[in-house]
Motif scaffolding. Sequence first.
Motif, PDB file in Angstrom:
ATOM      1  N   THR A  72       1.563   3.943   1.453  1.00 55.16           N
ATOM      2  CA  THR A  72       1.393   4.818   2.620  1.00 55.16           C
ATOM      3  C   THR A  72       2.762   5.291   3.113  1.00 55.16           C
ATOM      4  O   THR A  72       2.899   5.734   4.243  1.00 55.16           O
ATOM      5  CB  THR A  72       0.691   4.054   3.773  1.00 55.16           C
ATOM      6  OG1 THR A  72       1.272   2.747   3.871  1.00 55.16           O
ATOM      7  CG2 THR A  72      -0.786   3.920   3.536  1.00 55.16           C
TER       8      THR A  72
ATOM      9  N   HIS B  36       9.904  -4.871   4.973  1.00 56.84           N
ATOM     10  CA  HIS B  36       9.399  -5.354   3.683  1.00 56.84           C
ATOM     11  C   HIS B  36      10.396  -6.292   3.028  1.00 56.84           C
ATOM     12  O   HIS B  36      10.019  -7.282   2.410  1.00 56.84           O
ATOM     13  CB  HIS B  36       9.118  -4.176   2.741  1.00 56.84           C
ATOM     14  CG  HIS B  36       8.007  -3.309   3.215  1.00 56.84           C
ATOM     15  ND1 HIS B  36       8.199  -2.036   3.667  1.00 56.84           N
ATOM     16  CD2 HIS B  36       6.684  -3.561   3.358  1.00 56.84           C
ATOM     17  CE1 HIS B  36       7.041  -1.525   4.042  1.00 56.84           C
ATOM     18  NE2 HIS B  36       6.111  -2.433   3.874  1.00 56.84           N
TER      19      HIS B  36
ATOM     20  N   THR C 292       0.859  -1.184   0.000  1.00 53.43           N
ATOM     21  CA  THR C 292       0.000   0.000   0.000  1.00 53.43           C
ATOM     22  C   THR C 292       0.897   1.236   0.000  1.00 53.43           C
ATOM     23  O   THR C 292       1.810   1.317   0.835  1.00 53.43           O
ATOM     24  CB  THR C 292      -0.866   0.028   1.287  1.00 53.43           C
ATOM     25  OG1 THR C 292      -1.291  -1.300   1.566  1.00 53.43           O
ATOM     26  CG2 THR C 292      -2.074   0.918   1.117  1.00 53.43           C
TER      27      THR C 292
ATOM     28  N   HIS D 226      10.720  -0.424   3.652  1.00 53.47           N
ATOM     29  CA  HIS D 226      11.711  -0.490   4.716  1.00 53.47           C
ATOM     30  C   HIS D 226      12.279  -1.905   4.850  1.00 53.47           C
ATOM     31  O   HIS D 226      11.888  -2.810   4.096  1.00 53.47           O
ATOM     32  CB  HIS D 226      11.111   0.014   6.037  1.00 53.47           C
ATOM     33  CG  HIS D 226       9.791  -0.635   6.405  1.00 53.47           C
ATOM     34  ND1 HIS D 226       9.669  -1.988   6.677  1.00 53.47           N
ATOM     35  CD2 HIS D 226       8.542  -0.119   6.534  1.00 53.47           C
ATOM     36  CE1 HIS D 226       8.409  -2.259   6.982  1.00 53.47           C
ATOM     37  NE2 HIS D 226       7.698  -1.142   6.895  1.00 53.47           N
TER      38      HIS D 226
ATOM     39  N   GLY E 185       8.945 -13.073   9.691  1.00 51.45           N
ATOM     40  CA  GLY E 185       7.543 -12.717   9.437  1.00 51.45           C
ATOM     41  C   GLY E 185       7.148 -11.379  10.029  1.00 51.45           C
ATOM     42  O   GLY E 185       6.202 -10.743   9.580  1.00 51.45           O
TER      43      GLY E 185
ATOM     44  N   ASP F 270       1.658 -10.331   9.591  1.00 50.49           N
ATOM     45  CA  ASP F 270       0.437  -9.560   9.863  1.00 50.49           C
ATOM     46  C   ASP F 270      -0.635  -9.783   8.793  1.00 50.49           C
ATOM     47  O   ASP F 270      -1.802  -9.464   9.006  1.00 50.49           O
ATOM     48  CB  ASP F 270       0.762  -8.054   9.967  1.00 50.49           C
ATOM     49  CG  ASP F 270       1.306  -7.481   8.669  1.00 50.49           C
ATOM     50  OD1 ASP F 270       2.145  -8.154   8.031  1.00 50.49           O
ATOM     51  OD2 ASP F 270       0.893  -6.375   8.283  1.00 50.49           O
ATOM     52  N   GLN F 271      -0.217 -10.322   7.653  1.00 55.47           N
ATOM     53  CA  GLN F 271      -1.178 -10.502   6.564  1.00 55.47           C
ATOM     54  C   GLN F 271      -1.878 -11.855   6.613  1.00 55.47           C
ATOM     55  O   GLN F 271      -2.799 -12.104   5.840  1.00 55.47           O
ATOM     56  CB  GLN F 271      -0.457 -10.367   5.212  1.00 55.47           C
ATOM     57  CG  GLN F 271       0.094  -8.986   4.964  1.00 55.47           C
ATOM     58  CD  GLN F 271      -1.029  -7.967   4.849  1.00 55.47           C
ATOM     59  OE1 GLN F 271      -2.012  -8.172   4.151  1.00 55.47           O
ATOM     60  NE2 GLN F 271      -0.898  -6.856   5.577  1.00 55.47           N
TER      61      GLN F 271
ATOM     62  N   LYS G  29       5.618  -3.467  15.201  1.00 52.06           N
ATOM     63  CA  LYS G  29       6.102  -3.946  13.914  1.00 52.06           C
ATOM     64  C   LYS G  29       6.740  -2.764  13.168  1.00 52.06           C
ATOM     65  O   LYS G  29       6.205  -1.655  13.231  1.00 52.06           O
ATOM     66  CB  LYS G  29       4.893  -4.449  13.117  1.00 52.06           C
ATOM     67  CG  LYS G  29       5.175  -4.868  11.705  1.00 52.06           C
ATOM     68  CD  LYS G  29       3.893  -5.314  11.010  1.00 52.06           C
ATOM     69  CE  LYS G  29       3.223  -4.186  10.232  1.00 52.06           C
ATOM     70  NZ  LYS G  29       3.910  -3.750   9.031  1.00 52.06           N
ATOM     71  N   MET G  30       7.891  -2.985  12.524  1.00 53.04           N
ATOM     72  CA  MET G  30       8.424  -1.910  11.689  1.00 53.04           C
ATOM     73  C   MET G  30       7.372  -1.606  10.641  1.00 53.04           C
ATOM     74  O   MET G  30       6.878  -2.499   9.969  1.00 53.04           O
ATOM     75  CB  MET G  30       9.751  -2.315  11.030  1.00 53.04           C
ATOM     76  CG  MET G  30      10.382  -1.171  10.263  1.00 53.04           C
ATOM     77  SD  MET G  30      11.997  -1.551   9.527  1.00 53.04           S
ATOM     78  CE  MET G  30      13.088  -1.477  10.934  1.00 53.04           C
ATOM     79  N   SER G  31       7.011  -0.332  10.539  1.00 56.16           N
ATOM     80  CA  SER G  31       5.866   0.017   9.704  1.00 56.16           C
ATOM     81  C   SER G  31       6.079   1.382   9.093  1.00 56.16           C
ATOM     82  O   SER G  31       6.579   2.292   9.766  1.00 56.16           O
ATOM     83  CB  SER G  31       4.622   0.016  10.596  1.00 56.16           C
ATOM     84  OG  SER G  31       3.524   0.519   9.884  1.00 56.16           O
ATOM     85  N   LYS G  32       5.673   1.525   7.845  1.00 56.40           N
ATOM     86  CA  LYS G  32       5.890   2.815   7.212  1.00 56.40           C
ATOM     87  C   LYS G  32       5.011   3.901   7.807  1.00 56.40           C
ATOM     88  O   LYS G  32       5.277   5.070   7.641  1.00 56.40           O
ATOM     89  CB  LYS G  32       5.762   2.750   5.695  1.00 56.40           C
ATOM     90  CG  LYS G  32       4.604   1.972   5.116  1.00 56.40           C
ATOM     91  CD  LYS G  32       4.748   1.965   3.593  1.00 56.40           C
ATOM     92  CE  LYS G  32       4.225   0.730   2.921  1.00 56.40           C
ATOM     93  NZ  LYS G  32       2.809   0.460   3.122  1.00 56.40           N
ATOM     94  N   SER G  33       3.961   3.523   8.525  1.00 49.36           N
ATOM     95  CA  SER G  33       3.098   4.550   9.122  1.00 49.36           C
ATOM     96  C   SER G  33       3.493   4.898  10.561  1.00 49.36           C
ATOM     97  O   SER G  33       2.850   5.732  11.166  1.00 49.36           O
ATOM     98  CB  SER G  33       1.640   4.086   9.134  1.00 49.36           C
ATOM     99  OG  SER G  33       1.273   3.476   7.943  1.00 49.36           O
TER     100      SER G  33
ATOM    101  N   LEU H  78       9.338  -8.105  11.515  1.00 49.81           N
ATOM    102  CA  LEU H  78      10.512  -7.382  12.009  1.00 49.81           C
ATOM    103  C   LEU H  78      10.022  -6.249  12.909  1.00 49.81           C
ATOM    104  O   LEU H  78       9.186  -5.440  12.508  1.00 49.81           O
ATOM    105  CB  LEU H  78      11.307  -6.809  10.829  1.00 49.81           C
ATOM    106  CG  LEU H  78      12.587  -6.063  11.209  1.00 49.81           C
ATOM    107  CD1 LEU H  78      13.647  -7.033  11.733  1.00 49.81           C
ATOM    108  CD2 LEU H  78      13.142  -5.268  10.034  1.00 49.81           C
TER     109      LEU H  78
ATOM    110  N   GLY I 128       4.208 -10.849   4.986  1.00 53.05           N
ATOM    111  CA  GLY I 128       4.608 -10.866   6.386  1.00 53.05           C
ATOM    112  C   GLY I 128       3.478 -11.455   7.227  1.00 53.05           C
ATOM    113  O   GLY I 128       2.351 -11.619   6.758  1.00 53.05           O
TER     114      GLY I 128
ATOM    115  N   LYS J 116      -3.021   2.811  14.580  1.00 52.72           N
ATOM    116  CA  LYS J 116      -3.075   4.014  13.745  1.00 52.72           C
ATOM    117  C   LYS J 116      -4.017   5.069  14.333  1.00 52.72           C
ATOM    118  O   LYS J 116      -4.265   6.107  13.713  1.00 52.72           O
ATOM    119  CB  LYS J 116      -3.492   3.646  12.315  1.00 52.72           C
ATOM    120  CG  LYS J 116      -2.434   2.804  11.600  1.00 52.72           C
ATOM    121  CD  LYS J 116      -2.822   2.399  10.200  1.00 52.72           C
ATOM    122  CE  LYS J 116      -1.718   1.511   9.607  1.00 52.72           C
ATOM    123  NZ  LYS J 116      -2.105   0.915   8.317  1.00 52.72           N
TER     124      LYS J 116
END
Length: 356
Positions: free
Chosen positions: A18, A25, A16, A22, A206, A157-158, A216-220, A208, A155, A123
């Motif tokens: 957003t 991913h 996505t 990183h 699965g 979370d999916q 979770k390492m996350s772009k948001s 990071l 990953g 979020k």
Amino acid sequence: MTSHGTPRDRILTGDTPTGKLHLGHWVGSVKRRVELQDTHDCFFILANMHAFTTRSDQPDEIRADTLEIVRDLLCMGIDPERASIFLQSEVPAIAELTFLFSMLLPFNRVMRNPTLKEEIKVKGLGENYPFGFPLYAVGQTADILAFRPVGVPVGEDQVPHLELTREVARRFNQKYCNVGDKVEDADHVDEGGVFPVPVADVGAVGRLVGIDGANKMSKSLNNAIYISDTAKQVQKKVNKIFTGRQSPTEPGDPDNILMQYCDIFIPDQDRVAELRRKYAAGEDIGDGHIKQELGASINALLEPMRERRLQFEQDSDVIDVLKRGTIEANRVTEETLAMAKEAAGLGFFPRTLDIH
Ligand code: ATP
Ligand code: MG
């Protein structure tokens, strides 16, 4: 197609827009995608419509992130000659299947999805998320099933989203293709189902954890080391990893976030074992020293990606990659949609789509 002309199994996964990609991913999904290009027909979606679930007021950012993620993928080793990177917004079969699939899922079932609940929490969406937010979970089942793929590299979370997708595939096949409810998942297509029941192909790591050590390492979430970070930025972020350890002679927790990162990103596993032993014993080894070694290893991984990125600076080149991938995605998904419509009594006359 393989060199022998027989169709290969398909893979669908994606991102996505957003933010930028990183290290999460890379370890969770993209590394696996790069390998799968050799053996499968790969489709990688830019889920730009889903980005509107949380950023409908930022269309320019969504557009910029879409192009930037394509650059990230190309520099990480996705080859547009072998894989199709495409735009969700230009593949209408996905939107149409979303509508059809939304009838197969009870509302409460969608809302029970733990990943959706977690996203609402982390979020900070509270009660004010748009109707389209839970709808994206249904949409994701359509993103996937439109390609009738065998597997989805993702990953951890999916995995709940994949479970929802598997339910949709089963229900559709049972409702409209006369597949019996005792038929094994692997046999659905042989028994006349339109959709295979795809499996989640979770990457080596699965989930990071981010440099905050919590989420979770996350772009948001502002806790990510980006593929596009400079060597300096990477080292600065690594230096920020917090362990709570006070001195080089204090025994450290051999499973803390710093040590987890060493496991994942320092390729020499003997060296990692040695670091861990010394760390646990408090054998005069400072966090600062370990962070230098870790930063150097991450930069060694990212350096060839940085060099490759220079080839994709022009927006027009990136858009051209997306256009070619989207044409290919429409070829496959229009075929799927026609099959699904036929099964559901909606097949009245054929249509063609034209991208130019
Ligand atoms: P957002 O915060 O907007 O949800 P994200 O960082 O979770 O962004 P996605 O686009 O949702 O990224 O995920 C793309 C793919 O990367 C998915 O397969 C997801 O499971 C995987 N992925 C994302 N973050 C991680 C992570 N920290 N560890 C392992 N895999 C990850
Ligand atoms: Mg996510």
